[in-house]
Design a protein around this motif. Structure first.
Motif, mmCIF file in Angstrom:
data_model
loop_
_atom_site.group_PDB
_atom_site.id
_atom_site.type_symbol
_atom_site.label_atom_id
_atom_site.label_comp_id
_atom_site.label_asym_id
_atom_site.label_seq_id
_atom_site.Cartn_x
_atom_site.Cartn_y
_atom_site.Cartn_z
ATOM 1 N N ASP A 180 3.655 -2.119 4.386
ATOM 2 C CA ASP A 180 4.077 -3.347 3.720
ATOM 3 C C ASP A 180 3.293 -4.577 4.163
ATOM 4 O OD1 ASP A 180 7.200 -3.535 5.633
ATOM 5 O OD2 ASP A 180 5.099 -3.506 6.250
ATOM 6 N N ARG A 181 2.243 -4.401 4.952
ATOM 7 C CA ARG A 181 1.392 -5.538 5.315
ATOM 8 C C ARG A 181 0.599 -5.956 4.083
ATOM 9 N NH1 ARG A 181 -1.559 -2.767 10.225
ATOM 10 N NH2 ARG A 181 -1.193 -1.001 8.829
ATOM 11 N N TRP A 182 0.656 -7.251 3.767
ATOM 12 C CA TRP A 182 0.099 -7.718 2.493
ATOM 13 C C TRP A 182 -1.397 -7.986 2.602
ATOM 14 C CZ3 TRP A 182 2.639 -7.511 -1.950
ATOM 15 C CH2 TRP A 182 2.036 -8.097 -3.077
ATOM 16 N N GLY A 183 -2.117 -7.518 1.592
ATOM 17 C CA GLY A 183 -3.533 -7.820 1.487
ATOM 18 C C GLY A 183 -4.430 -6.816 2.179
ATOM 19 N N GLY A 184 -5.702 -6.870 1.830
ATOM 20 C CA GLY A 184 -6.682 -6.000 2.438
ATOM 21 C C GLY A 184 -6.749 -4.643 1.760
ATOM 22 N N SER A 185 -7.633 -3.822 2.271
ATOM 23 C CA SER A 185 -7.858 -2.503 1.686
ATOM 24 C C SER A 185 -6.793 -1.515 2.119
ATOM 25 C CB SER A 185 -9.241 -1.996 2.116
ATOM 26 O OG SER A 185 -9.383 -0.629 1.788
ATOM 27 N N CYS A 186 -6.259 -0.807 1.157
ATOM 28 C CA CYS A 186 -5.276 0.227 1.491
ATOM 29 C C CYS A 186 -5.977 1.487 1.995
ATOM 30 C CB CYS A 186 -4.425 0.565 0.266
ATOM 31 S SG CYS A 186 -3.349 -0.786 -0.246
ATOM 32 N N TRP A 187 -7.218 1.697 1.569
ATOM 33 C CA TRP A 187 -7.932 2.912 1.977
ATOM 34 C C TRP A 187 -8.381 2.828 3.427
ATOM 35 C CZ3 TRP A 187 -8.308 7.703 0.518
ATOM 36 C CH2 TRP A 187 -9.327 8.500 1.040
ATOM 37 N N SER A 188 -8.883 1.668 3.827
ATOM 38 C CA SER A 188 -9.493 1.578 5.149
ATOM 39 C C SER A 188 -8.534 1.145 6.254
ATOM 40 C CB SER A 188 -10.683 0.613 5.120
ATOM 41 O OG SER A 188 -10.262 -0.672 4.717
ATOM 42 N N ARG A 189 -7.325 0.744 5.880
ATOM 43 C CA ARG A 189 -6.422 0.296 6.936
ATOM 44 C C ARG A 189 -5.922 1.468 7.762
ATOM 45 N NH1 ARG A 189 -1.483 -2.809 4.485
ATOM 46 N NH2 ARG A 189 -3.280 -3.820 3.536
ATOM 47 N N CYS A 220 0.836 -1.202 0.000
ATOM 48 C CA CYS A 220 0.000 0.000 0.000
ATOM 49 C C CYS A 220 0.872 1.253 0.000
ATOM 50 C CB CYS A 220 -0.889 0.082 1.245
ATOM 51 S SG CYS A 220 -2.215 -1.120 1.319
ATOM 52 N N MET A 221 0.457 2.196 -0.785
ATOM 53 C CA MET A 221 1.064 3.521 -0.737
ATOM 54 C C MET A 221 -0.061 4.529 -0.830
ATOM 55 S SD MET A 221 4.542 3.236 -2.965
ATOM 56 C CE MET A 221 5.311 4.605 -2.083
ATOM 57 N N GLY A 222 0.158 5.683 -0.239
ATOM 58 C CA GLY A 222 -0.923 6.654 -0.255
ATOM 59 C C GLY A 222 -0.469 8.058 0.062
ATOM 60 N N TRP A 223 -1.375 8.967 -0.190
ATOM 61 C CA TRP A 223 -1.200 10.370 0.169
ATOM 62 C C TRP A 223 -2.222 10.725 1.242
ATOM 63 C CZ3 TRP A 223 2.834 13.203 -1.378
ATOM 64 C CH2 TRP A 223 3.534 12.791 -2.514
ATOM 65 N N PHE A 224 -1.749 11.409 2.262
ATOM 66 C CA PHE A 224 -2.578 11.878 3.353
ATOM 67 C C PHE A 224 -2.327 13.371 3.520
ATOM 68 C CE2 PHE A 224 -3.963 7.776 5.112
ATOM 69 C CZ PHE A 224 -3.123 6.941 4.404
ATOM 70 N N ARG A 225 -3.251 14.062 4.169
ATOM 71 C CA ARG A 225 -3.021 15.492 4.396
ATOM 72 C C ARG A 225 -3.528 15.884 5.775
ATOM 73 N NH1 ARG A 225 -7.409 18.012 0.036
ATOM 74 N NH2 ARG A 225 -9.302 17.621 1.269
ATOM 75 N N GLN A 226 -2.968 16.962 6.265
ATOM 76 C CA GLN A 226 -3.369 17.454 7.581
ATOM 77 C C GLN A 226 -3.324 18.969 7.590
ATOM 78 O OE1 GLN A 226 -1.094 15.931 10.901
ATOM 79 N NE2 GLN A 226 -2.789 16.293 12.312
ATOM 80 N N GLU A 227 -4.450 19.566 7.889
ATOM 81 C CA GLU A 227 -4.518 21.002 8.097
ATOM 82 C C GLU A 227 -4.193 21.281 9.553
ATOM 83 O OE1 GLU A 227 -8.023 23.068 6.310
ATOM 84 O OE2 GLU A 227 -8.630 21.025 5.819
ATOM 85 N N ALA A 228 -3.685 22.456 9.798
ATOM 86 C CA ALA A 228 -3.340 22.851 11.160
ATOM 87 C C ALA A 228 -4.581 22.750 12.052
ATOM 88 C CB ALA A 228 -2.806 24.279 11.167
ATOM 89 N N GLY A 229 -4.425 22.064 13.167
ATOM 90 C CA GLY A 229 -5.510 21.948 14.117
ATOM 91 C C GLY A 229 -6.546 20.897 13.795
ATOM 92 N N LYS A 230 -6.334 20.165 12.707
ATOM 93 C CA LYS A 230 -7.307 19.147 12.310
ATOM 94 C C LYS A 230 -6.634 17.779 12.255
ATOM 95 C CE LYS A 230 -10.341 22.206 9.670
ATOM 96 N NZ LYS A 230 -11.061 22.392 8.383
ATOM 97 N N GLU A 231 -7.462 16.736 12.213
ATOM 98 C CA GLU A 231 -6.928 15.388 12.104
ATOM 99 C C GLU A 231 -6.448 15.112 10.681
ATOM 100 O OE1 GLU A 231 -9.529 13.101 15.573
ATOM 101 O OE2 GLU A 231 -9.562 12.404 13.504
ATOM 102 N N ARG A 232 -5.498 14.232 10.597
ATOM 103 C CA ARG A 232 -5.005 13.814 9.291
ATOM 104 C C ARG A 232 -6.073 12.991 8.576
ATOM 105 N NH1 ARG A 232 0.417 11.127 10.146
ATOM 106 N NH2 ARG A 232 -0.891 9.465 11.000
ATOM 107 N N GLU A 233 -6.175 13.164 7.256
ATOM 108 C CA GLU A 233 -7.155 12.411 6.476
ATOM 109 C C GLU A 233 -6.503 11.827 5.234
ATOM 110 O OE1 GLU A 233 -10.346 14.905 5.115
ATOM 111 O OE2 GLU A 233 -9.006 16.314 4.089
ATOM 112 N N GLY A 234 -7.050 10.718 4.795
ATOM 113 C CA GLY A 234 -6.559 10.104 3.580
ATOM 114 C C GLY A 234 -7.007 10.891 2.366
ATOM 115 N N VAL A 235 -6.139 11.019 1.392
ATOM 116 C CA VAL A 235 -6.440 11.708 0.142
ATOM 117 C C VAL A 235 -6.595 10.694 -0.986
ATOM 118 C CG1 VAL A 235 -5.632 13.379 -1.555
ATOM 119 C CG2 VAL A 235 -5.206 13.768 0.886
#
Length: 120
Positions: free
Chosen positions: A95-104, A30-45
């Motif tokens: 690097d954990r194999w299998g499953g959803s990359c979005w929901s992990r 899995c690879m992904g992009w995430f973002r975080q605004e100041a004062g907010k929680e990080r979210e998946g992009v």
């Protein structure tokens, strides 16, 4: 240990485009992009798995495209940007194999982040 180095952030006017890049030392399931605004929680992009399956944040669908190449580089093409896209953007890998990359949860490896600022 996986090393991730982002580049390509910066300032853009609303409606413009940016391309973020992430150089990875190892390709992972899995690879992904995430973002975080100041004062907010990080979210998946956007995420992409070993087989190239992609997932996106609802607000990014149709505007953002995640991709990777054979040189272990990960990209995020951001089109029709909006001021609400302003955030620190992080490249992440797991690097954990299998499953959803979005929901992990708990991606194991993170880059240092690159700032994206969209002005109105």
């Amino acid at each position: 240990q996986v090393q991730l180095v982002e580049s390509g952030g910066g300032s853009v006017q609303a409606g413009g485009s940016l391309r973020l890049s992430c150089a990875a030392s190892v390709d992972t399931y899995c690879m992904g992009w995430f973002r975080q605004e100041a004062g907010k929680e990080r979210e998946g992009v956007a995420t992409i798995d070993w087989g190239g399956r992609t997932s996106y944040l609802d607000s990014g669908k149709g505007r953002f495209t995640i991709s990777k190449d054979n040189a272990k580089n990960l990209y995020l093409q951001m089109n029709r940007t909006k001021p609400e896209d302003t955030a620190m953007y992080y490249c992440a890998a797991d690097d954990r194999w299998g499953g959803s990359c979005w929901s992990r949860s708990g991606y194991k490896y993170w880059g240092q982040g690159t700032q994206v600022t969209v002005s109105s």
